[in-house]
Design an enzyme around this catalytic site. Structure first.
Site, PDB file in Angstrom:
ATOM      1  CG  ASP A  32      -2.054   0.953   1.158  1.00 50.02           C
ATOM      2  OD1 ASP A  32      -1.807   2.130   0.839  1.00 50.02           O
ATOM      3  OD2 ASP A  32      -3.200   0.549   1.416  1.00 50.02           O
ATOM      4  CB  ILE A  33       1.554   4.008  -2.398  1.00 50.32           C
ATOM      5  CG1 ILE A  33       0.159   4.329  -2.934  1.00 50.32           C
ATOM      6  CG2 ILE A  33       2.338   3.117  -3.360  1.00 50.32           C
ATOM      7  CD1 ILE A  33       0.184   5.221  -4.177  1.00 50.32           C
ATOM      8  CD  GLN A  95     -14.750  -0.443  -1.324  1.00 52.30           C
ATOM      9  OE1 GLN A  95     -15.926  -0.515  -0.965  1.00 52.30           O
ATOM     10  NE2 GLN A  95     -14.225  -1.216  -2.263  1.00 52.30           N
ATOM     11  CG  HIS A 101      -8.855  -3.323  -1.436  1.00 61.78           C
ATOM     12  ND1 HIS A 101      -9.782  -2.593  -2.133  1.00 61.78           N
ATOM     13  CD2 HIS A 101      -8.584  -2.612  -0.314  1.00 61.78           C
ATOM     14  CE1 HIS A 101     -10.062  -1.484  -1.473  1.00 61.78           C
ATOM     15  NE2 HIS A 101      -9.356  -1.473  -0.346  1.00 61.78           N
ATOM     16  CG  HIS A 103      -6.556  -2.651   3.913  1.00 63.72           C
ATOM     17  ND1 HIS A 103      -5.811  -1.587   3.459  1.00 63.72           N
ATOM     18  CD2 HIS A 103      -7.843  -2.391   3.547  1.00 63.72           C
ATOM     19  CE1 HIS A 103      -6.603  -0.723   2.845  1.00 63.72           C
ATOM     20  NE2 HIS A 103      -7.845  -1.183   2.880  1.00 63.72           N
TER      21      HIS A 103
END
Ligand code: DGP
Length: 138
Positions: A32-33, A95, A101, A103
């Site tokens: 995750d960026i 979201q 997705h 996490h």
């Protein structure tokens, strides 16, 4: 099935780069960026469905084993105090990307992280190093 105007579909098609930690024919895992904590990864199906309510059962089932694989690698690589697996559905659940997705969220002792943690850009060099460490345990 992938769509044109989805950032995660673009990552799957390699039109947008990512720090990949794992891939198979049905799933992709990458850093995750906007990490909530160091080592924060995302696991996504290579199928565009917005959320848990719309993802086909077979794609959902296939993604669970991938989450376990990535979570195990994160635990081995980083030895966090704990791991949360978080999956958000809809704006009220924070979201922000409408492609289903998971996490994989390493936890630090007393890190104070709340469920809806907010998006802060991470340090890309630090994220790249963590991606390599996690990859080493897959
Ligand atoms: P959520 O807010 O639960 O929908 O999670 C989406 C996550 O995706 C959020 O933590 C930030 C991350 N994200 C958004 N755009 C990108 C991107 O282009 N690359 C990567 N690696 N992560 C992204």
């Amino acid at each position: 099935m992938l769509v044109d105007d989805c950032i995660f579909c673009k990552i799957i098609r390699t039109e947008v780069p990512c720090f990949k930690v794992y891939e198979n024919d049905r799933n992709l895992a990458f850093m995750d960026i906007n990490p909530a904590n160091p080592g924060h990864c995302l696991v996504i199906p290579k199928f565009h469905a917005a959320d848990l309510l719309t993802i086909p059962d077979d794609w959902l089932a296939g993604s669970v084993a991938a989450v376990k694989l990535v979570a195990t690698a994160v635990q081995k690589a980083l030895a966090p105090h704990g791991l949360n697996i978080v999956q958000a559905n809809g704006p009220g659940a924070a979201q922000s990307v409408m492609h289903f997705h998971w996490h994989v969220l390493p936890r630090g002792e007393d890190d104070g992280l709340r469920l809806n943690w907010g998006l802060q850009p991470g340090d890309m060099d630090a994220i790249a190093i963590l991606a390599k460490r996690i990859q080493g345990f897959i």
